[in-house]
Design a protein around this motif. Structure first.
Motif, PDB file in Angstrom:
ATOM      1  N   ARG A  61      44.973  46.806  41.924  1.00  0.00           N
ATOM      2  CA  ARG A  61      45.117  45.499  41.292  1.00  0.00           C
ATOM      3  C   ARG A  61      46.606  45.232  41.066  1.00  0.00           C
ATOM      4  NH1 ARG A  61      40.670  45.664  42.719  1.00  0.00           N
ATOM      5  NH2 ARG A  61      38.763  44.993  41.674  1.00  0.00           N
ATOM      6  N   PHE A  62      46.962  43.937  41.178  1.00  0.00           N
ATOM      7  CA  PHE A  62      48.359  43.516  41.048  1.00  0.00           C
ATOM      8  C   PHE A  62      48.498  42.533  39.895  1.00  0.00           C
ATOM      9  CE2 PHE A  62      47.737  44.748  45.415  1.00  0.00           C
ATOM     10  CZ  PHE A  62      48.908  45.383  45.783  1.00  0.00           C
ATOM     11  N   ARG A  63      49.702  42.495  39.368  1.00  0.00           N
ATOM     12  CA  ARG A  63      50.068  41.464  38.400  1.00  0.00           C
ATOM     13  C   ARG A  63      51.371  40.838  38.887  1.00  0.00           C
ATOM     14  NH1 ARG A  63      49.678  43.962  33.013  1.00  0.00           N
ATOM     15  NH2 ARG A  63      47.470  43.378  33.142  1.00  0.00           N
ATOM     16  N   ARG A  64      51.468  39.533  38.748  1.00  0.00           N
ATOM     17  CA  ARG A  64      52.653  38.836  39.223  1.00  0.00           C
ATOM     18  C   ARG A  64      53.882  39.237  38.426  1.00  0.00           C
ATOM     19  NH1 ARG A  64      51.980  32.614  39.337  1.00  0.00           N
ATOM     20  NH2 ARG A  64      54.003  32.874  40.374  1.00  0.00           N
ATOM     21  N   ASP A 104      51.003  33.756  33.258  1.00  0.00           N
ATOM     22  CA  ASP A 104      49.790  34.311  33.853  1.00  0.00           C
ATOM     23  C   ASP A 104      49.837  35.831  33.721  1.00  0.00           C
ATOM     24  OD1 ASP A 104      47.592  34.968  35.300  1.00  0.00           O
ATOM     25  OD2 ASP A 104      48.409  34.373  37.243  1.00  0.00           O
ATOM     26  N   ASN A 105      48.914  36.414  32.987  1.00  0.00           N
ATOM     27  CA  ASN A 105      48.852  37.860  32.815  1.00  0.00           C
ATOM     28  C   ASN A 105      47.619  38.450  33.494  1.00  0.00           C
ATOM     29  OD1 ASN A 105      50.106  40.166  31.861  1.00  0.00           O
ATOM     30  ND2 ASN A 105      48.807  40.251  30.028  1.00  0.00           N
ATOM     31  N   LYS A 106      47.091  37.710  34.441  1.00  0.00           N
ATOM     32  CA  LYS A 106      45.843  38.096  35.108  1.00  0.00           C
ATOM     33  C   LYS A 106      46.108  39.163  36.169  1.00  0.00           C
ATOM     34  CE  LYS A 106      42.144  35.998  37.880  1.00  0.00           C
ATOM     35  NZ  LYS A 106      41.686  34.740  38.529  1.00  0.00           N
ATOM     36  N   LYS A 107      45.098  40.014  36.390  1.00  0.00           N
ATOM     37  CA  LYS A 107      45.162  40.999  37.465  1.00  0.00           C
ATOM     38  C   LYS A 107      44.491  40.431  38.715  1.00  0.00           C
ATOM     39  CE  LYS A 107      45.041  45.037  34.415  1.00  0.00           C
ATOM     40  NZ  LYS A 107      44.315  46.295  34.080  1.00  0.00           N
ATOM     41  N   TYR A 108      45.124  40.639  39.850  1.00  0.00           N
ATOM     42  CA  TYR A 108      44.639  40.060  41.098  1.00  0.00           C
ATOM     43  C   TYR A 108      44.368  41.151  42.130  1.00  0.00           C
ATOM     44  CZ  TYR A 108      46.387  35.535  39.412  1.00  0.00           C
ATOM     45  OH  TYR A 108      46.627  34.398  38.694  1.00  0.00           O
ATOM     46  N   LYS A 109      43.389  40.907  42.971  1.00  0.00           N
ATOM     47  CA  LYS A 109      43.239  41.689  44.193  1.00  0.00           C
ATOM     48  C   LYS A 109      44.225  41.155  45.228  1.00  0.00           C
ATOM     49  CE  LYS A 109      38.324  42.753  43.603  1.00  0.00           C
ATOM     50  NZ  LYS A 109      36.961  42.637  44.211  1.00  0.00           N
TER      51      LYS A 109
END
Length: 606
Positions: free
Chosen positions: A330-333, A414-419
């Motif tokens: 998982r990534f975070r910007r 934005d503190n969301k985790k992304y695929k």
């Protein structure tokens, strides 16, 4: 096994018996240039094995024997009839005479032969020189085979006699009445070895010998293409078809050719014939294990979506990674940093609504149009300039020149985790990210711990999923377009029971070299329009006045120079002033004019 000249062996071949495996007994080498051989293989070494797959007529030379030999070439479909000229050599038995007939026995009956000695058959004696015409062959179970012959006696009396095939003597073939065309002769290997005569002897009374030259098609082990060479090569060969039935003629395949194989060809065991070059574009553990004769299991082929990642340029050693979009981490910007207003402008075009925070104070320079910016101020990039974030106490709009230098950092809420695949859908590239949770399927995730990664580009990459036979469940992806090696499919069995393929764990991250990154950038869209250059910074009024005064003094010191130089400079400047600039912000000022006028006189000549 008897060695024969290649010409003789190929001429005696029946195409219905192909393929044939032959071994070279004595090599032949051609010393000419590659342009002279016209793509034909003309060099073989002693011991080479060749598998002859086809032959085709290349030319048909015909020698006219006699007092002076004449060499001509005929077309196969040339309309002319020939008949066999009897050989002068004797045959020791009737069986030998029949076995060496030029065509099949059933199709050439009747034919005539004579005996130099008497033949005694029970109470019947046939005199020497008597013509015997073979009518048929008598075969009876449990008895010796015989030939039934017609004999002409005295006073036109004829009789039929049966002669055993084992009868010994000195037998000679008589000239028959069979007529053959060139096509019939060329279709029979036994006929090609005989001498002929024209049916119409008015054309030529000499005997004719055909010497056809064939184009031989053959394959050799570890040769990719089918070899083509003339049968006239001076090389001796031996037929080893019976002894080499199990010999496998390997054809090397590149990774691209392996990828083009049908899906039914996978999974399979392959053997490496040529290892990757030392200057490979990949940096991974499994690359060093791809050695010659190493076996690999190719599980499947696929065209996978991938992204190219790079670390920050400020690191001591910059790293690059090619990562599959099936990567499970998982990534975070991460906020991007900008060092000029022009960089803000370029980034805002790709992602409108860009917000940044000032990280270093900027003093106001009214003459150059540079506004004052304080640390902590937040700006939102709009079409006509930048305005402060509405969330702050004061909101006003400022115009920032593109040539203005500064220090800004992107503001992210934005503190969301992304695929990885979600980042490509929702945001424009390039994009700065950080891995916050590792891929659990990887034993060691090389992306974890890196402070910042930049997603440079996305691509579709043809790959081969492979593993080593000792660990078939640990797989890696071979990028077909970025690795140069050759292999061939073997007949080895897969190291698992049929229908029980292991669950594979695939390495989704492949480290690549900087050469890979540069080559990838070269393959980008060459038709894309490059971004405009940022405008040049305008000189302040004080600097302009100082420059004018210094230039005036220099012009005063140079006024006693030659008139021709001044005229040349005036002419050049007049032309330059009327040329349209590529950029509307490039202007020819008086200071530049004075500089150009003084340049020719100030130059030193030797």
């Amino acid at each position: 096994m008897t060695a024969l000249p290649l010409q003789q062996f190929i001429a005696s071949l029946d195409q219905t018996c192909l393929p044939k495996i032959i071994q070279v007994c004595s090599g032949v080498y051609f010393q000419g240039s590659v342009y002279e051989i016209s793509g034909s293989e003309v060099s073989f070494s002693t011991g080479d094995l060749l598998k002859v797959t086809a032959i085709e007529l290349l030319s048909l030379p015909i020698n006219h024997t006699g007092s002076a030999e004449i060499h001509t070439r005929f077309l196969v479909d040339w309309c002319c009839l020939f008949k066999v000229f009897p050989d002068e050599m004797p045959y020791n038995t009737v069986e030998e005479l029949l076995s060496l007939r030029p065509v099949g026995l059933d199709s050439c009956l009747p034919f005539t032969f004579t005996s130099r000695s008497k033949i005694t058959l029970g109470n019947l004696t046939l005199g020497a020189g008597k013509a015997l015409t073979v009518i048929s062959i008598e075969r009876h179970e449990g008895q010796e085979d015989q030939v039934r012959c017609h004999v002409e006696g005295q006073q036109e009396v004829s009789a039929e006699v049966c002669i055993p095939l084992s009868s010994r003597g000195e037998f000679y073939e008589c000239e028959g009445e069979e007529r053959f065309t060139l096509q019939e002769i060329m279709s029979s290997p036994s006929l090609q070895s005989r001498k002929f005569r024209y049916v119409n002897t008015a054309k030529c009374e000499r005997t004719l010998v055909l010497s056809p030259v064939y184009q031989v098609h053959a394959i050799m082990s570890l040769r990719k293409n089918v070899l083509k060479f003339p049968s006239s090569l001076e090389v001796d060969v031996v037929d080893v078809t019976e002894h080499c039935k199990d010999v496998e003629f390997v054809s090397p395949l590149s990774l691209t050719e392996v990828f083009s194989q049908p899906d039914e060809s996978f999974p399979a065991v392959v053997e490496i014939l040529e290892t990757p070059s030392a200057s490979s574009m990949l940096k991974c553990k499994w690359l060093s294990q791809l050695v010659k004769f190493q076996h690999l299991i190719l599980h499947q082929k696929a065209t996978l979506p991938m992204v190219l990642l790079s670390t920050l340029r400020g690191r001591k050693v910059q790293q690059y990674f090619m990562v599959s979009q099936h990567y499970g981490g998982r990534f975070r910007r991460r906020p991007r940093e900008f060092s000029s207003v022009y960089e803000l402008y370029a980034a805002s075009i790709q992602a409108p609504g860009l917000r940044v925070s000032v990280t270093r104070n900027c003093e106001e320079v009214e003459e150059e149009g540079l506004p004052a910016l304080s640390v902590g101020e937040q700006l939102e990039i709009v079409h006509d300039g930048a305005e402060k974030d509405p969330g702050q106490e004061e909101t006003n709009e400022v115009l920032l020149p593109l040539y203005m230098q500064g220090h800004f950092v992107e503001v992210l809420r934005d503190n969301k985790k992304y695929k990885l695949r979600d980042l490509g859908r929702e945001f424009c590239l390039p994009l700065d990210v950080k891995v916050v949770s590792r891929d659990a399927e990887l034993e060691a995730d090389p992306l974890v711990g890196l402070p910042c990664l930049r997603i440079e580009a996305a691509m579709l990459e043809p790959t081969l999923q492979a593993s080593f036979p000792a660990t078939p469940e640990h797989c890696f992806e071979i990028p077909v377009q970025w690795l140069s090696m050759s292999m061939h499919f073997t007949k080895k069995a897969l190291p698992w029971p049929p229908g029980e393929a292991p669950r594979c764990r695939v390495e989704r991250v492949t480290e690549v070299t900087d050469t890979f990154f540069y080559e990838f950038c070269k393959q980008g869209d060459s038709a894309a329009v490059p971004p405009p250059r940022p405008p040049k910074q305008k000189l302040s009024t004080d600097k302009q006045s100082k420059k004018k005064s210094s230039k005036a003094e220099k012009d005063k010191r140079q006024k006693d120079k030659s008139v021709s130089a001044k005229q040349w400079s005036d002419t050049t400047l007049d032309k330059k002033r009327h040329v349209d600039s590529d950029h509307d912000y490039e202007l020819v000022e008086d200071t530049l004019s004075a500089m150009m006028r003084s340049a020719p006189d100030a130059a030193m000549f030797y």
